[in-house]
Design an enzyme around this catalytic site. Structure first.
Site, PDB file in Angstrom:
ATOM      1  N   ARG A  52       0.838  -1.198   0.000  1.00 18.20           N
ATOM      2  CA  ARG A  52       0.000   0.000   0.000  1.00 18.20           C
ATOM      3  C   ARG A  52       0.874   1.249   0.000  1.00 18.20           C
ATOM      4  O   ARG A  52       1.395   1.634   1.046  1.00 18.20           O
ATOM      5  CB  ARG A  52      -0.903   0.019   1.236  1.00 18.20           C
ATOM      6  CG  ARG A  52      -1.791  -1.197   1.358  1.00 18.20           C
ATOM      7  CD  ARG A  52      -2.464  -1.186   2.723  1.00 18.20           C
ATOM      8  NE  ARG A  52      -3.310  -2.364   2.925  1.00 18.20           N
ATOM      9  CZ  ARG A  52      -3.927  -2.637   4.063  1.00 18.20           C
ATOM     10  NH1 ARG A  52      -3.763  -1.830   5.112  1.00 18.20           N
ATOM     11  NH2 ARG A  52      -4.681  -3.713   4.180  1.00 18.20           N
ATOM     12  N   ASP A  54       1.479   5.150   0.183  1.00 15.45           N
ATOM     13  CA  ASP A  54       0.725   6.198   0.870  1.00 15.45           C
ATOM     14  C   ASP A  54       0.307   7.293  -0.100  1.00 15.45           C
ATOM     15  O   ASP A  54       0.767   7.360  -1.238  1.00 15.45           O
ATOM     16  CB  ASP A  54       1.598   6.833   1.962  1.00 15.45           C
ATOM     17  CG  ASP A  54       2.036   5.843   3.022  1.00 15.45           C
ATOM     18  OD1 ASP A  54       1.234   4.957   3.355  1.00 15.45           O
ATOM     19  OD2 ASP A  54       3.184   5.953   3.500  1.00 15.45           O
ATOM     20  N   ARG A 199       9.996   6.322   4.873  1.00 17.53           N
ATOM     21  CA  ARG A 199      10.006   7.777   5.056  1.00 17.53           C
ATOM     22  C   ARG A 199      10.575   8.172   6.424  1.00 17.53           C
ATOM     23  O   ARG A 199      11.237   9.212   6.551  1.00 17.53           O
ATOM     24  CB  ARG A 199       8.598   8.328   4.862  1.00 17.53           C
ATOM     25  CG  ARG A 199       8.137   8.258   3.393  1.00 17.53           C
ATOM     26  CD  ARG A 199       6.654   8.540   3.256  1.00 17.53           C
ATOM     27  NE  ARG A 199       6.309   9.866   3.742  1.00 17.53           N
ATOM     28  CZ  ARG A 199       5.046  10.268   3.921  1.00 17.53           C
ATOM     29  NH1 ARG A 199       4.041   9.431   3.658  1.00 17.53           N
ATOM     30  NH2 ARG A 199       4.796  11.482   4.353  1.00 17.53           N
TER      31      ARG A 199
END
Length: 248
Positions: A52, A54, A199
């Site tokens: 997934r 973001d 991140r």
């Protein structure tokens, strides 16, 4: 007869709320693809992504699979998808795969690419795809810090999901740095990544590059297993899912 199809996609995530279909928005990659496949098949089709991404994150090669029963060739299905997909989403490959293939469960490793611009202003036509940090970084210190991350560790400190019930142990196999003028490219390859993990790793490495943290602190942060010990979450626009690898 239902057949299992694998697709490889590239997309610009700038205007999307991420990969995963959500009830409160129609601006997701999965939702766009499922909508077109439903029109083709005349019934709902579920698309499984390898992971997934973001909101705002891009993909150079996201892998997904779905089951479909239509009298069209692989090329015709691919062309149908590309005909109706927005210009910022493209199917670059489509093929039939064995029934048991699952894009997420069968993935061996993934590579994410993060792009940073250290010059004062981003290039106009690259502005949506680089984090405009705008200041020099100590890349050698960042490289030394990254060495603590290689291997199998509990990456709980680098996960934004505080309610994570499953294991937070992951195996980071490689972190590679490449410099081109004022631009810095960092690749993270591993067997999987937690929510916002790349991140947060990136934000922590940037803080090392700013000399706000020492390279040796990375080991302390890992062992703390506490999100508050790690650095900031780097912006989404610099991140790309570059590659998903499977057993031959």
């Amino acid at each position: 007869m239902l057949k299992n199809y694998r697709i490889v996609l590239e997309y610009d995530g700038s205007r999307y709320d991420g990969w995963q279909k959500q009830g409160n928005t129609d601006r997701t990659i999965q939702g766009k693809i499922e909508g077109i496949l439903e029109r083709l098949a005349g019934e709902p089709i579920e698309v499984h992504g390898s992971g997934r991404t973001d909101a705002g994150v891009h993909a150079l090669a996201q892998t997904a699979n779905f089951h479909l029963n239509v009298k069209l060739s692989d090329l015709e299905i691919k062309e149908y998808l590309n005909q109706y997909l927005p210009e910022d989403i493209s199917v670059i490959r489509l093929d039939k795969v064995p029934e048991r293939f699952h894009s997420r469960l069968n993935a061996e490793e993934k590579t994410y690419l993060y792009q940073i611009e250290t010059a004062g202003k981003k290039k106009v036509f690259e502005r949506k795809y680089f984090y405009g940090f705008g200041r020099p970084l100590d890349v050698n210190a960042m490289k030394r810090a990254s060495e603590y991350l290689i291997g199998e560790h509990d990456f709980k400190s680098f996960c934004s999901n505080k309610k994570m019930k499953k294991t937070t142990v992951r195996n980071v196999k490689r972190i590679e740095f490449q410099e081109k003028g004022s631009q810095l490219f960092i690749r993270f390859t591993g067997n999987g990544f937690l929510h916002h993990m790349v991140r947060i790793l990136m934000g922590t490495l940037i803080e090392v590059g700013e000399r706000k943290k020492s390279p040796e602190q990375m080991n302390v942060i890992l062992k703390a297993m506490n999100r508050s010990e790690a650095g900031f979450t780097a912006p989404a626009e610099g991140l790309f899912l570059e590659k998903v690898s499977y057993k031959a």
